[in-house]
Write a protein that holds these residues in place. Structure first.
Motif, PDB file in Angstrom:
ATOM      1  N   HIS A 192       0.843  -1.189   0.000  1.00  0.00           N
ATOM      2  CA  HIS A 192       0.000   0.000   0.000  1.00  0.00           C
ATOM      3  C   HIS A 192       0.877   1.238   0.000  1.00  0.00           C
ATOM      4  O   HIS A 192       2.080   1.173   0.259  1.00  0.00           O
ATOM      5  N   ASN A 193       0.237   2.370  -0.244  1.00  0.00           N
ATOM      6  CA  ASN A 193       0.925   3.659  -0.272  1.00  0.00           C
ATOM      7  C   ASN A 193       0.591   4.457   0.990  1.00  0.00           C
ATOM      8  O   ASN A 193      -0.380   4.166   1.704  1.00  0.00           O
ATOM      9  N   ILE A 194       1.372   5.497   1.255  1.00  0.00           N
ATOM     10  CA  ILE A 194       1.056   6.511   2.258  1.00  0.00           C
ATOM     11  C   ILE A 194       0.676   7.767   1.494  1.00  0.00           C
ATOM     12  O   ILE A 194       1.485   8.304   0.720  1.00  0.00           O
ATOM     13  N   VAL A 195      -0.559   8.246   1.710  1.00  0.00           N
ATOM     14  CA  VAL A 195      -1.058   9.401   0.974  1.00  0.00           C
ATOM     15  C   VAL A 195      -1.397  10.506   1.954  1.00  0.00           C
ATOM     16  O   VAL A 195      -1.511  10.295   3.171  1.00  0.00           O
ATOM     17  N   ALA A 196      -1.607  11.731   1.430  1.00  0.00           N
ATOM     18  CA  ALA A 196      -1.930  12.893   2.259  1.00  0.00           C
ATOM     19  C   ALA A 196      -3.411  12.858   2.634  1.00  0.00           C
ATOM     20  O   ALA A 196      -4.264  12.534   1.802  1.00  0.00           O
ATOM     21  N   SER A 197      -3.682  13.230   3.872  1.00  0.00           N
ATOM     22  CA  SER A 197      -5.068  13.259   4.343  1.00  0.00           C
ATOM     23  C   SER A 197      -5.678  14.644   4.254  1.00  0.00           C
ATOM     24  O   SER A 197      -6.898  14.781   4.192  1.00  0.00           O
ATOM     25  N   VAL A 198      -4.861  15.697   4.289  1.00  0.00           N
ATOM     26  CA  VAL A 198      -5.346  17.077   4.225  1.00  0.00           C
ATOM     27  C   VAL A 198      -4.401  17.891   3.354  1.00  0.00           C
ATOM     28  O   VAL A 198      -3.246  17.499   3.132  1.00  0.00           O
ATOM     29  N   PRO A 199      -4.841  19.057   2.842  1.00  0.00           N
ATOM     30  CA  PRO A 199      -3.906  19.924   2.120  1.00  0.00           C
ATOM     31  C   PRO A 199      -2.827  20.428   3.063  1.00  0.00           C
ATOM     32  O   PRO A 199      -3.108  20.836   4.193  1.00  0.00           O
ATOM     33  N   ALA A 200      -1.589  20.438   2.629  1.00  0.00           N
ATOM     34  CA  ALA A 200      -0.489  20.824   3.522  1.00  0.00           C
ATOM     35  C   ALA A 200       0.763  21.091   2.713  1.00  0.00           C
ATOM     36  O   ALA A 200       0.821  20.839   1.496  1.00  0.00           O
ATOM     37  N   VAL A 201       1.778  21.617   3.439  1.00  0.00           N
ATOM     38  CA  VAL A 201       3.109  21.838   2.859  1.00  0.00           C
ATOM     39  C   VAL A 201       4.086  20.928   3.602  1.00  0.00           C
ATOM     40  O   VAL A 201       4.178  20.965   4.839  1.00  0.00           O
ATOM     41  N   ILE A 202       4.795  20.118   2.863  1.00  0.00           N
ATOM     42  CA  ILE A 202       5.683  19.116   3.448  1.00  0.00           C
ATOM     43  C   ILE A 202       6.826  19.801   4.195  1.00  0.00           C
ATOM     44  O   ILE A 202       7.458  20.739   3.680  1.00  0.00           O
ATOM     45  N   ARG A 203       7.125  19.307   5.399  1.00  0.00           N
ATOM     46  CA  ARG A 203       8.275  19.778   6.173  1.00  0.00           C
ATOM     47  C   ARG A 203       9.350  18.700   6.260  1.00  0.00           C
ATOM     48  O   ARG A 203      10.495  18.935   5.916  1.00  0.00           O
ATOM     49  N   THR A 204       9.008  17.510   6.738  1.00  0.00           N
ATOM     50  CA  THR A 204       9.979  16.408   6.811  1.00  0.00           C
ATOM     51  C   THR A 204       9.270  15.106   6.472  1.00  0.00           C
ATOM     52  O   THR A 204       8.077  14.938   6.759  1.00  0.00           O
ATOM     53  N   VAL A 205      10.001  14.185   5.883  1.00  0.00           N
ATOM     54  CA  VAL A 205       9.490  12.848   5.567  1.00  0.00           C
ATOM     55  C   VAL A 205      10.475  11.836   6.116  1.00  0.00           C
ATOM     56  O   VAL A 205      11.668  11.876   5.787  1.00  0.00           O
ATOM     57  N   ALA A 206       9.978  10.943   6.965  1.00  0.00           N
ATOM     58  CA  ALA A 206      10.817   9.877   7.525  1.00  0.00           C
ATOM     59  C   ALA A 206      10.190   8.550   7.132  1.00  0.00           C
ATOM     60  O   ALA A 206       9.264   8.068   7.789  1.00  0.00           O
TER      61      ALA A 206
END
Length: 404
Positions: A192-206
């Motif tokens: 499966h994938n990890i998708v965004a739940s709300v509109p946002a601006v990415i800060r960090t991805v771990a």
């Protein structure tokens, strides 16, 4: 020689009213003989004193020698109390029996409350485990044992719980239990994938598993893939996992009154006790009527039981406190600070999971009719990643063949 107070209570004391011309000489001779006298008063040919009952014979002989007459005006101490009780032995026996019954009933467990468990099956399991561990209605508190040991026994017999606490207060035993969190059903190990739940601006991805497909400061929309479970195009796929922290915006409309009415207690209070007969309530203590402009009552009612039968007679203790209210003006600056706090609290109710407030901005502000109205934009950092199935690859469309 002096007697201690307990000796007067043990041997008894009498108060004598003396009459005669030689009352003063009689009291002087009693003092010379070493007979303790208390509360001595002399007025003319009369006087009064209190003596220990064991000295009564000596006092009688001295008074007779001086031709002083006396009469007993008061009797105190254990001998006289014992005599009065013997005259009313049935009443005394009933009082002693009543005290023994109350003591016996108060030394037993008459009610068991189970807190922290909403499932009826879980409550039944706790009660059965408690009964098997020696805690049941009718059990004497003296034979119950150490509460820590009892709660460990209950926990050992209740397999669906991770913690059990026991507390006894009078004839009531309270069991607090924490039920095991039923593990969510393990999903199949499907990619499966990890998708965004709300509109946002990415800060960090771990990412702990999968392929990151977004960058820092990138704007994403709901449903956009953040961590892909597909390692390569057309290659193998894995269950993607990881945390994606992004900046999310929330708008809150709050209002803060500039004049607040605060209620409090002055500290003055009166006590009342009532005897309850079903729906009837009879006041037995505290007949003073306070002149409170406003009051607040706090009552505590007994819960007397004999086995499972609730007694029709109960006692109610009521404490009436004097209440006061005062108006407190709030400055506009303080109201703005309060509005920002309310906006932060509103955002916390909207965010799922942990979030950190990054900043706040006031979009609209107005003071009307003694109330501050604000529209506050709050920027928070939160994990926006949710799981989503990997869409099936689209099959290429077949181009129609041209007729030859």
């Amino acid at each position: 020689m002096k007697y201690a107070r307990w000796m007067y209570a043990m041997y008894g004391s009498v108060t004598l009213h003396l009459r005669g011309r030689a009352v003063g000489d009689c009291l002087v001779q009693l003092h010379e003989r070493g007979i303790p006298l208390r509360s001595v008063r002399v007025y003319g040919d009369a006087g009064q004193c209190t003596i220990c009952l064991k000295d009564f014979d000596d006092v009688y002989r001295v008074c007779r020698a001086h031709r002083v007459r006396f009469r007993i005006v008061d009797r105190q101490g254990l001998p006289f109390l014992r005599k009065r009780i013997w005259k009313r032995k049935m009443f005394a026996l009933g009082a002693i029996l009543f005290v023994c019954i109350i003591y016996g009933m108060s030394s037993m467990i008459w009610r068991i409350d189970v807190l922290g468990v909403e499932d009826p099956d879980g409550v039944a399991q706790i009660r059965e485990a408690a009964k098997a561990s020696g805690l049941y209605v009718g059990q004497r508190r003296a034979t119950l044992g150490d509460p820590f040991v009892v709660q460990q026994k209950i926990l050992a017999k209740a397999s669906d719980f991770v913690w059990v606490g026991l507390r006894t207060n009078g004839s009531v035993a309270t069991i607090q239990a924490l039920q095991k969190v039923k593990g969510t059903e393990k999903t199949a190990n499907q990619p499966h994938n990890i998708v965004a739940s709300v509109p946002a601006v990415i800060r960090t991805v771990a990412a702990t598993r999968g392929r990151v497909v977004v960058k820092k400061n990138q704007y994403v929309t709901p449903g956009q893939v953040l961590i892909s479970g597909a390692l390569t195009d057309g290659g193998p796929s894995v269950p993607a996992s990881g945390d994606v922290l992004a900046e999310v915006w929330y708008t809150s409309k709050v209002s803060v009154p500039l004049k607040v009415i605060k209620n409090g207690l002055t500290g003055e209070s009166v006590t009342r006790d009532y005897l309850l007969f079903g729906a009837w309530r009879i006041r037995v203590w505290g007949f003073k009527e306070p002149h409170f402009r406003a009051s607040y009552e706090r009552d505590k009612t007994t819960d007397w039981h004999v086995g499972k039968f609730a007694l029709p007679i109960q006692m109610q203790h009521v404490q009436v406190y004097e209440a006061t209210s005062r108006a407190e003006a709030l400055s506009v600056a303080a109201a703005k600070q309060k509005a920002q706090e309310l906006a932060s609290a509103d955002v916390q109710t909207k965010v799922q999971g942990a979030a950190q407030v990054l900043g706040q901005s006031v979009l609209h502000q107005q003071v009307s009719h003694g109330t501050l109205y604000e529209t506050v934009l709050t920027r928070v950092e939160q994990n926006i990643g949710v799981t989503a199935a990997i869409p099936a690859p689209k099959e290429p469309k077949e181009t129609p063949k041209k007729p030859q």
